[in-house]
Design an enzyme around this catalytic site. Structure first.
Site, short mmCIF file in Angstrom:
data_model
loop_
_atom_site.label_atom_id
_atom_site.label_comp_id
_atom_site.label_asym_id
_atom_site.label_seq_id
_atom_site.Cartn_x
_atom_site.Cartn_y
_atom_site.Cartn_z
N PRO A 13 76.81 61.83 10.57
CA PRO A 13 78.44 62.30 10.75
C PRO A 13 79.03 63.39 10.53
O PRO A 13 78.67 63.59 9.08
CB PRO A 13 79.62 60.85 11.04
CG PRO A 13 78.73 60.17 10.15
CD PRO A 13 77.32 60.42 10.34
N ASN A 14 79.89 64.07 10.72
CA ASN A 14 80.57 65.55 10.11
C ASN A 14 79.17 66.38 9.72
O ASN A 14 80.18 67.46 9.48
CB ASN A 14 81.56 64.76 9.08
CG ASN A 14 82.87 63.92 10.03
OD1 ASN A 14 82.48 64.33 10.80
ND2 ASN A 14 82.87 62.71 9.16
N ARG A 21 83.31 73.09 6.59
CA ARG A 21 84.29 71.78 6.32
C ARG A 21 83.67 72.13 4.66
O ARG A 21 82.93 71.74 4.60
CB ARG A 21 83.49 70.51 6.66
CG ARG A 21 83.65 69.08 6.18
CD ARG A 21 82.80 67.89 6.36
NE ARG A 21 83.38 67.02 5.75
CZ ARG A 21 82.44 66.38 6.15
NH1 ARG A 21 80.99 65.78 5.86
NH2 ARG A 21 82.76 64.50 4.75
N HIS A 84 77.14 54.60 3.58
CA HIS A 84 78.00 53.64 2.01
C HIS A 84 78.38 51.84 3.58
O HIS A 84 79.26 51.54 3.17
CB HIS A 84 79.19 53.81 2.17
CG HIS A 84 78.94 55.28 1.72
ND1 HIS A 84 78.17 55.66 0.49
CD2 HIS A 84 79.51 56.88 2.20
CE1 HIS A 84 78.11 57.28 -0.04
NE2 HIS A 84 78.87 57.31 1.43
N ASP A 91 68.97 48.41 9.27
CA ASP A 91 67.85 47.41 9.63
C ASP A 91 67.09 48.14 10.80
O ASP A 91 65.89 47.58 11.18
CB ASP A 91 68.52 46.64 10.67
CG ASP A 91 69.51 45.10 9.91
OD1 ASP A 91 69.32 44.86 8.34
OD2 ASP A 91 70.75 44.86 9.97
N ILE A 105 73.88 66.15 0.72
CA ILE A 105 74.09 67.56 -0.02
C ILE A 105 74.86 67.46 -1.25
O ILE A 105 74.30 67.92 -2.07
CB ILE A 105 75.07 68.15 0.53
CG1 ILE A 105 74.04 68.47 2.57
CG2 ILE A 105 75.77 69.69 0.84
CD1 ILE A 105 74.55 68.48 2.94
N SER A 106 75.77 66.71 -1.55
CA SER A 106 76.88 66.66 -2.05
C SER A 106 75.91 64.95 -3.57
O SER A 106 74.78 64.30 -2.85
CB SER A 106 78.12 65.76 -2.22
OG SER A 106 78.08 64.66 -1.89
N ARG A 115 82.08 55.67 -2.22
CA ARG A 115 80.43 56.92 -1.92
C ARG A 115 79.30 56.62 -2.84
O ARG A 115 78.21 57.18 -2.36
CB ARG A 115 80.76 58.12 -1.83
CG ARG A 115 81.30 58.66 -0.79
CD ARG A 115 82.26 59.68 -1.11
NE ARG A 115 83.12 60.49 -0.31
CZ ARG A 115 83.19 60.35 1.17
NH1 ARG A 115 82.13 60.71 1.85
NH2 ARG A 115 84.56 61.24 1.50
#
Length: 149
Positions: A13-14, A21, A84, A91, A105-106, A115
């Site tokens: 997501p995102n 962003r 997270h 699974d 990335i971070s 996180r």
């Protein structure tokens, strides 16, 4: 001649917002530019790279499930926020028994406390975190050296 390695790249997501962003964290390169660069590098490494980005957990899970039938040798996954929260993705990865590398990335351990836990890292072949977009390239290089030998 070395066998072509089939790799599935999953972005969660995102990550479709890369380039727009939080540029101070994620940089200014778009996801499509990143994918194009990764595909160029993949060709040199004799890797066939298939990619998917989804903001929906069930879409990611279904893609993981289909990876076995698609003869995927290795998965690179940036689960983003699902890192997270998603025991379901964990699974699914366990169920298909395809080795994978988790990429962020971070540096997830240098950000907010929530996180700093990953539901995937202990079942992965490795985790690359905090190296920016280079982490994806390091994952490809690692797969090229270690996969299918």
């Amino acid at each position: 001649m070395k066998k072509n390695i089939n790799v599935l790249l999953i972005n969660g997501p995102n990550l479709n917002l890369l380039g727009d962003r939080e540029k101070n964290i994620y940089g200014d390169k778009t996801l499509s530019c990143l994918i194009n660069d990764l595909k160029k590098r993949s060709e040199i490494l004799n890797i066939s790279l298939n990619d998917i980005q989804s903001n929906a957990e069930h879409v990611i899970i279904e893609k993981i499930h289909s990876a076995k039938k698609e003869k995927i040798d290795y998965i690179i996954i940036n689960p983003a926020a699902f890192t997270h929260t998603s025991i379901a993705i964990r699974d699914a990865l366990i169920a298909v028994t395809i080795p994978f590398i988790e990429v962020h990335i971070s540096n997830i351990y240098a950000r907010e406390n929530f996180r700093s836990h990953s539901w995937l890292s202990d079942i992965s072949k490795g985790v690359i975190t905090g190296l920016g977009l280079d982490g994806y390239f390091w994952a490809l290089e690692t797969i090229s050296k270690r996969c299918c030998v």
